[in-house]
Design an enzyme around this catalytic site. Structure first.
Site, short mmCIF file in Angstrom:
data_model
loop_
_atom_site.label_atom_id
_atom_site.label_comp_id
_atom_site.label_asym_id
_atom_site.label_seq_id
_atom_site.Cartn_x
_atom_site.Cartn_y
_atom_site.Cartn_z
N ARG A 55 -3.06 3.54 -0.46
CA ARG A 55 -2.51 2.66 -1.50
C ARG A 55 -2.36 1.24 -0.96
O ARG A 55 -1.85 1.04 0.15
CB ARG A 55 -1.14 3.19 -1.96
CG ARG A 55 -1.24 4.51 -2.72
CD ARG A 55 0.11 5.02 -3.12
NE ARG A 55 0.92 5.39 -1.95
CZ ARG A 55 2.11 5.98 -2.03
NH1 ARG A 55 2.64 6.25 -3.21
NH2 ARG A 55 2.78 6.29 -0.95
N ASP A 57 -1.04 -2.86 -1.49
CA ASP A 57 0.08 -3.59 -2.05
C ASP A 57 -0.41 -4.65 -3.03
O ASP A 57 -1.62 -4.93 -3.12
CB ASP A 57 0.86 -4.25 -0.90
CG ASP A 57 2.27 -4.65 -1.30
OD1 ASP A 57 2.71 -4.23 -2.38
OD2 ASP A 57 2.91 -5.38 -0.53
N ARG A 202 -0.53 -6.90 7.89
CA ARG A 202 0.03 -8.23 7.64
C ARG A 202 1.08 -8.61 8.69
O ARG A 202 1.22 -9.78 9.05
CB ARG A 202 0.61 -8.30 6.23
CG ARG A 202 -0.45 -8.19 5.15
CD ARG A 202 0.13 -7.93 3.77
NE ARG A 202 1.04 -9.00 3.35
CZ ARG A 202 1.75 -8.96 2.23
NH1 ARG A 202 1.68 -7.89 1.42
NH2 ARG A 202 2.54 -9.96 1.91
#
Length: 274
Positions: A55, A57, A202
Site C-alpha cells: 500500500r 501513501d 522517505r
C-alpha cells in the site's frame, strides 16, 4: 456453481491525484484501490475486491504495483486490460494482466519490493513533472549519499525510519540493495528490500539529504540506524519523488518484473549502462 479464477495485474498510477492506496470506509476522498475495484467490478459484472503488493501513501506513485483478484467471469487478457483501462481515471492504468495459480497472493508471495526516489537537484523548481520529482534546491553530493546508504544493507531493525502509525508486526527488514546515482540535476535513489515500513523510504531520504548537503557526516546514517529511535533521524522527505517500481516473486508465478520505470527514466538508465 461457477468456477473462480485468480488474476494478477501490474498497475501504474500517479499518486498525486489520490488520497493514498487504501479504500476509505467513511470518507469520500479518491483512492487507487476504490478506482480499480470499481473498474474491475464493472468488467467482471460482479463486485470484486483486490489485494496489492504494497500500500502506498498519499502522493506516492507506482509504475509496477502488483494486485490480484478473484472472479467468476471469463475474459481474455486483452479484454480485461482494455475493459479495465476504459473505466479507470486517466492517472490509473493496467500495464499487464494474466491468470495465475490460486495460491498466488500479491502481498504474501512477494519476496522483495523495489522503490525509486527521484530528486530534481536544480536551483529552480520544475514546472513539468512537478508532482513526480522532489525538488531540492541545495546542492547535493550523490557520492556521499551513496556511501552513507551502504550502512543500511543487510538485516536490521529499522525502527529509526518507522513512522509512528506503522502497523508492521516487526521493524526488522532486510535491505538487499541501495544505491544513489546522478545525471546532471537528476538524482536517483533505488532501494530493494524484503519489505518496507510505513514512511521508511522517505525517512531514509530525510537522513541522506543533510549528508548530501555536507551538514552531517557520512557516518550519521549508521548512527541513526543503531539508535533504533525515530527521534534520532531527520525529517520525512516529501512523497512527490517516491515511486513503487517493482515486486519480486518466485519464478513459478511468471509475473513480469521489468522495466522498473518511470518511463522517461529508462532511456537515461539505458544510456548510462552502455
Amino acid at each position: 456453481m461457477s468456477d473462480t479464477y485468480r488474476y494478477a495485474a501490474i498497475v501504474e498510477y500517479n499518486g498525486a491525484c489520490f488520497h493514498g492506496w487504501q479504500k476509505q470506509k467513511h470518507h469520500n476522498e479518491p483512492t487507487i484501490q476504490a478506482a480499480l475495484e470499481a473498474a474491475i467490478s464493472k468488467v467482471a459484472n460482479h463486485p470484486v475486491e483486490i489485494a496489492c503488493a504494497g500500500r502506498t501513501d498519499a502522493g506516492v506513485h507506482a509504475t509496477r504495483q502488483v494486485i490480484h483478484f478473484d472472479t467468476t467471469s471469463k475474459r481474455s487478457d486483452y479484454g480485461w486490460l482494455m475493459g479495465v483501462n476504459t473505466n479507470t481515471p486517466a492517472n490509473v492504468s493496467l500495464q499487464w494482466i494474466g491468470q495465475v495459480a490460486p495460491e498466488f497472493h500479491a502481498r504474501y508471495k512477494a519476496q522483495a519490493r523495489c522503490y525509486r526516489y527521484l530528486i530534481n537537484n536544480a536551483p529552480y523548481r520544475q514546472a513539468l513533472q512537478y508532482d513526480q520529482l522532489t525538488w531540492w534546491r541545495y546542492p547535493l553530493d550523490a557520492g556521499r549519499m551513496h556511501q552513507a546508504a551502504q550502512s543500511l544493507l543487510g538485516q536490521h531493525d529499522f525502527s529509526s525510519f518507522r513512522a509512528k502509525d506503522c502497523q508492521a508486526k516487526t521493524p526488522v527488514k532486510t535491505m538487499h540493495r541501495i544505491q544513489v546515482r546522478q545525471w546532471g540535476s537528476l538524482i536517483l535513489l533505488e532501494l530493494e528490500a524484503s519489505a518496507f515500513l510505513y514512511h521508511m523510504v522517505r525517512n531514509i531520504v530525510g537522513v541522506l539529504l543533510p549528508i548530501g548537503e555536507g551538514h552531517q557526516p557520512i557516518e550519521w546514517m549508521a548512527e541513526v540506524l543503531e539508535a533504533k529511535s525515530r527521534l534520532a533521524a531527520g525529517v520525512t522527505a516529501p512523497g512527490d519523488g517516491l515511486h513503487f517500481v517493482g515486486v519480486r516473486y518466485p519464478q513459478q508465478f511468471d509475473i513480469p518484473s521489468q522495466p522498473f520505470g518511470p518511463l522517461l527514466l529508462e532511456p537515461v538508465l539505458a544510456l548510462s549502462a552502455s
